[in-house]
Design an enzyme around this catalytic site. Structure first.
Site, PDB file in Angstrom:
ATOM      1  N   ASP A  60      10.059   1.479   1.824  1.00 53.27           N
ATOM      2  CA  ASP A  60       8.620   1.592   1.552  1.00 53.27           C
ATOM      3  C   ASP A  60       7.880   2.494   2.544  1.00 53.27           C
ATOM      4  O   ASP A  60       6.647   2.501   2.569  1.00 53.27           O
ATOM      5  CB  ASP A  60       7.985   0.194   1.588  1.00 53.27           C
ATOM      6  CG  ASP A  60       8.215  -0.564   0.282  1.00 53.27           C
ATOM      7  OD1 ASP A  60       7.866  -0.025  -0.778  1.00 53.27           O
ATOM      8  OD2 ASP A  60       8.752  -1.691   0.340  1.00 53.27           O
ATOM      9  N   GLU A  65      -0.128   3.858   5.031  1.00 50.55           N
ATOM     10  CA  GLU A  65      -1.407   3.168   5.220  1.00 50.55           C
ATOM     11  C   GLU A  65      -1.244   1.755   5.781  1.00 50.55           C
ATOM     12  O   GLU A  65      -2.075   1.285   6.550  1.00 50.55           O
ATOM     13  CB  GLU A  65      -2.144   3.057   3.876  1.00 50.55           C
ATOM     14  CG  GLU A  65      -3.383   2.179   3.952  1.00 50.55           C
ATOM     15  CD  GLU A  65      -4.101   2.019   2.624  1.00 50.55           C
ATOM     16  OE1 GLU A  65      -3.479   1.597   1.639  1.00 50.55           O
ATOM     17  OE2 GLU A  65      -5.298   2.318   2.579  1.00 50.55           O
ATOM     18  N   ASP A  66      -0.146   1.098   5.377  1.00 47.40           N
ATOM     19  CA  ASP A  66       0.008  -0.308   5.764  1.00 47.40           C
ATOM     20  C   ASP A  66       0.363  -0.499   7.231  1.00 47.40           C
ATOM     21  O   ASP A  66       0.315  -1.618   7.734  1.00 47.40           O
ATOM     22  CB  ASP A  66       1.069  -0.965   4.856  1.00 47.40           C
ATOM     23  CG  ASP A  66       0.586  -1.018   3.424  1.00 47.40           C
ATOM     24  OD1 ASP A  66      -0.607  -1.332   3.221  1.00 47.40           O
ATOM     25  OD2 ASP A  66       1.372  -0.700   2.517  1.00 47.40           O
ATOM     26  N   ARG A  85       9.417  -4.214   6.183  1.00 51.82           N
ATOM     27  CA  ARG A  85       8.555  -3.080   6.505  1.00 51.82           C
ATOM     28  C   ARG A  85       8.173  -3.002   7.983  1.00 51.82           C
ATOM     29  O   ARG A  85       7.496  -2.070   8.406  1.00 51.82           O
ATOM     30  CB  ARG A  85       7.289  -3.116   5.626  1.00 51.82           C
ATOM     31  CG  ARG A  85       7.606  -3.097   4.127  1.00 51.82           C
ATOM     32  CD  ARG A  85       6.430  -2.670   3.302  1.00 51.82           C
ATOM     33  NE  ARG A  85       5.938  -1.364   3.736  1.00 51.82           N
ATOM     34  CZ  ARG A  85       4.793  -0.833   3.355  1.00 51.82           C
ATOM     35  NH1 ARG A  85       4.040  -1.483   2.498  1.00 51.82           N
ATOM     36  NH2 ARG A  85       4.408   0.342   3.801  1.00 51.82           N
ATOM     37  N   ARG A 130       0.184 -10.732   2.395  1.00 46.52           N
ATOM     38  CA  ARG A 130       0.636  -9.827   3.456  1.00 46.52           C
ATOM     39  C   ARG A 130      -0.138  -9.976   4.769  1.00 46.52           C
ATOM     40  O   ARG A 130       0.298  -9.492   5.813  1.00 46.52           O
ATOM     41  CB  ARG A 130       0.516  -8.373   2.976  1.00 46.52           C
ATOM     42  CG  ARG A 130       1.404  -8.026   1.798  1.00 46.52           C
ATOM     43  CD  ARG A 130       2.874  -8.067   2.186  1.00 46.52           C
ATOM     44  NE  ARG A 130       3.741  -7.818   1.044  1.00 46.52           N
ATOM     45  CZ  ARG A 130       4.118  -6.607   0.641  1.00 46.52           C
ATOM     46  NH1 ARG A 130       3.686  -5.539   1.281  1.00 46.52           N
ATOM     47  NH2 ARG A 130       4.909  -6.469  -0.395  1.00 46.52           N
ATOM     48  N   HIS A 160      -2.899  -5.948  -2.509  1.00 44.20           N
ATOM     49  CA  HIS A 160      -3.765  -5.735  -1.344  1.00 44.20           C
ATOM     50  C   HIS A 160      -5.241  -5.718  -1.759  1.00 44.20           C
ATOM     51  O   HIS A 160      -5.553  -5.470  -2.932  1.00 44.20           O
ATOM     52  CB  HIS A 160      -3.459  -4.371  -0.711  1.00 44.20           C
ATOM     53  CG  HIS A 160      -2.157  -4.301   0.034  1.00 44.20           C
ATOM     54  ND1 HIS A 160      -1.228  -3.318  -0.199  1.00 44.20           N
ATOM     55  CD2 HIS A 160      -1.645  -5.064   1.028  1.00 44.20           C
ATOM     56  CE1 HIS A 160      -0.186  -3.484   0.621  1.00 44.20           C
ATOM     57  NE2 HIS A 160      -0.415  -4.539   1.358  1.00 44.20           N
ATOM     58  N   CYS A 247      -2.452   4.439  -0.089  1.00 46.74           N
ATOM     59  CA  CYS A 247      -1.344   3.964   0.763  1.00 46.74           C
ATOM     60  C   CYS A 247      -0.428   5.062   1.267  1.00 46.74           C
ATOM     61  O   CYS A 247       0.342   4.828   2.181  1.00 46.74           O
ATOM     62  CB  CYS A 247      -0.545   2.864   0.082  1.00 46.74           C
ATOM     63  SG  CYS A 247      -0.243   3.144  -1.608  1.00 46.74           S
TER      64      CYS A 247
HETATM   65  C1  CIR Z   1       5.017  -2.971  -0.788  1.00 48.10           C
HETATM   66  O1  CIR Z   1       5.162  -3.901  -1.580  1.00 48.10           O
HETATM   67  O2  CIR Z   1       4.776  -3.158   0.396  1.00 48.10           O
HETATM   68  C2  CIR Z   1       5.209  -1.566  -1.295  1.00 48.10           C
HETATM   69  N1  CIR Z   1       6.190  -1.549  -2.317  1.00 48.10           N
HETATM   70  C3  CIR Z   1       3.901  -0.999  -1.798  1.00 48.10           C
HETATM   71  C4  CIR Z   1       2.879  -0.848  -0.720  1.00 48.10           C
HETATM   72  C5  CIR Z   1       1.627  -0.208  -1.193  1.00 48.10           C
HETATM   73  N2  CIR Z   1       0.687  -0.116  -0.130  1.00 48.10           N
HETATM   74  C6  CIR Z   1      -0.615  -0.054  -0.296  1.00 48.10           C
HETATM   75  O3  CIR Z   1      -1.113  -0.116  -1.402  1.00 48.10           O
HETATM   76  N3  CIR Z   1      -1.365   0.028   0.792  1.00 48.10           N
END
Ligand code: CIR
Length: 264
Positions: A60, A65-66, A85, A130, A160, A247
């Site tokens: 991922d 962004e995360d 992650r 999360r 999110h 993201c």
């Molecule tokens: C996840 O589930 O963490 C990733 N497959 C997708 C993350 C998307 N992030 C976001 O929208 N900020």
């Protein structure tokens, strides 16, 4: 100057986390070329791109962004809610250090950048699978000396907070009201997504221009009819990984503000 941190699509993206979507085959080559197109739009918009190399073992990792919250005064490296992650933060933190003083969310806290929507000096934080209470408490402690307010927001049915609501103008939101209550954001103006396009609330605002997915034409028309300037990008393969447009980047002003006044 505006900086945009991105990371190339991982060759293992097919093993991404999925929470609300069924797994469909992802064409990595198509995902890469869509991501390149996304980066090109950011550069056209005047962003200075800092592109990280792909992480073969972090499926991922394109969703940078995360991994961090970047404010004018500091950057906060998150501790992502999904265990798979957690390692993603390292490479991002190394680049961010060039621009900001770095702070970290530590165990047992978890926080995903996709859960933090900044509007002026308020940070709205989604209560999702999360992001946990300790993550929110740590965020609050780190940013309150800089006079930021942190407000938690209930989110239902999506990954999110920013899957449900994003900023599309200085004071205008794009929102899916089935997933988040617009009243949580005060009396701000908002645009509803088209009900046929539940994932359409995620738009990326850079200056006064939007980057927006090609897959939501009905909601796109609503944005354009409000006079918003929109750059459309096809991110269909990244959407299969439950990703969206915010993201795939971390966007911030390069220069540090002077005369930061801290609370005593
Ligand atoms: C996840 O589930 O963490 C990733 N497959 C997708 C993350 C998307 N992030 C976001 O929208 N900020």
């Amino acid at each position: 100057m505006i900086v945009a941190i991105t990371r190339e699509v991982s060759p293992s993206i097919a093993r991404c986390e999925l929470t609300h979507l069924t797994r469909h085959e992802i064409d990595v080559e198509v995902a890469r070329s869509q991501h390149l197109q996304y980066e090109k739009i950011l550069m056209d918009m005047g962003c200075h791109l800092r592109r990280l190399p792909p992480e073969p073992n972090l499926p991922d990792s394109v969703f940078v962004e995360d991994t961090a919250i970047v404010l004018d005064e500091l950057a906060l490296v998150t501790r992502p809610g999904a265990t798979s992650r957690r390692e993603e933060t390292r490479g991002v933190a190394e680049v961010l250090r060039e621009y900001r003083t770095i702070f970290h969310i530590v165990s047992p806290g978890t926080l995903d950048g996709g859960d933090v929507l900044q509007i002026g000096r308020t940070l709205y934080v989604g209560k999702t699978g999360r992001t946990n209470e300790s993550g929110v408490d740590q965020l609050m402690e780190l940013v309150s000396p800089y006079k930021y307010k942190v407000e938690t927001v209930e989110v239902e049915g999506c990954l999110h907070l920013k899957s449900a609501v994003t900023l599309v103008g200085e004071n205008t939101l794009l929102i899916n009201k089935s997933w988040v209550d617009p009243k949580r954001f005060g009396s701000r103006e908002y645009i509803d997504i088209d009900p046929m396009e539940p994932y359409a609330a995620n738009a990326l605002l850079v200056g006064d221009q939007l980057v927006y997915p090609a897959s939501f034409p009905k909601t796109l028309r609503r944005l354009e009819s409000k006079g918003l300037s929109v750059r459309v990008v096809d991110v269909s393969e990244l959407q299969k990984a439950e990703g969206a447009v915010t993201c795939c980047s971390l966007i911030f002003e390069k220069s540090l503000p002077i005369n930061i006044e801290l609370d005593a």
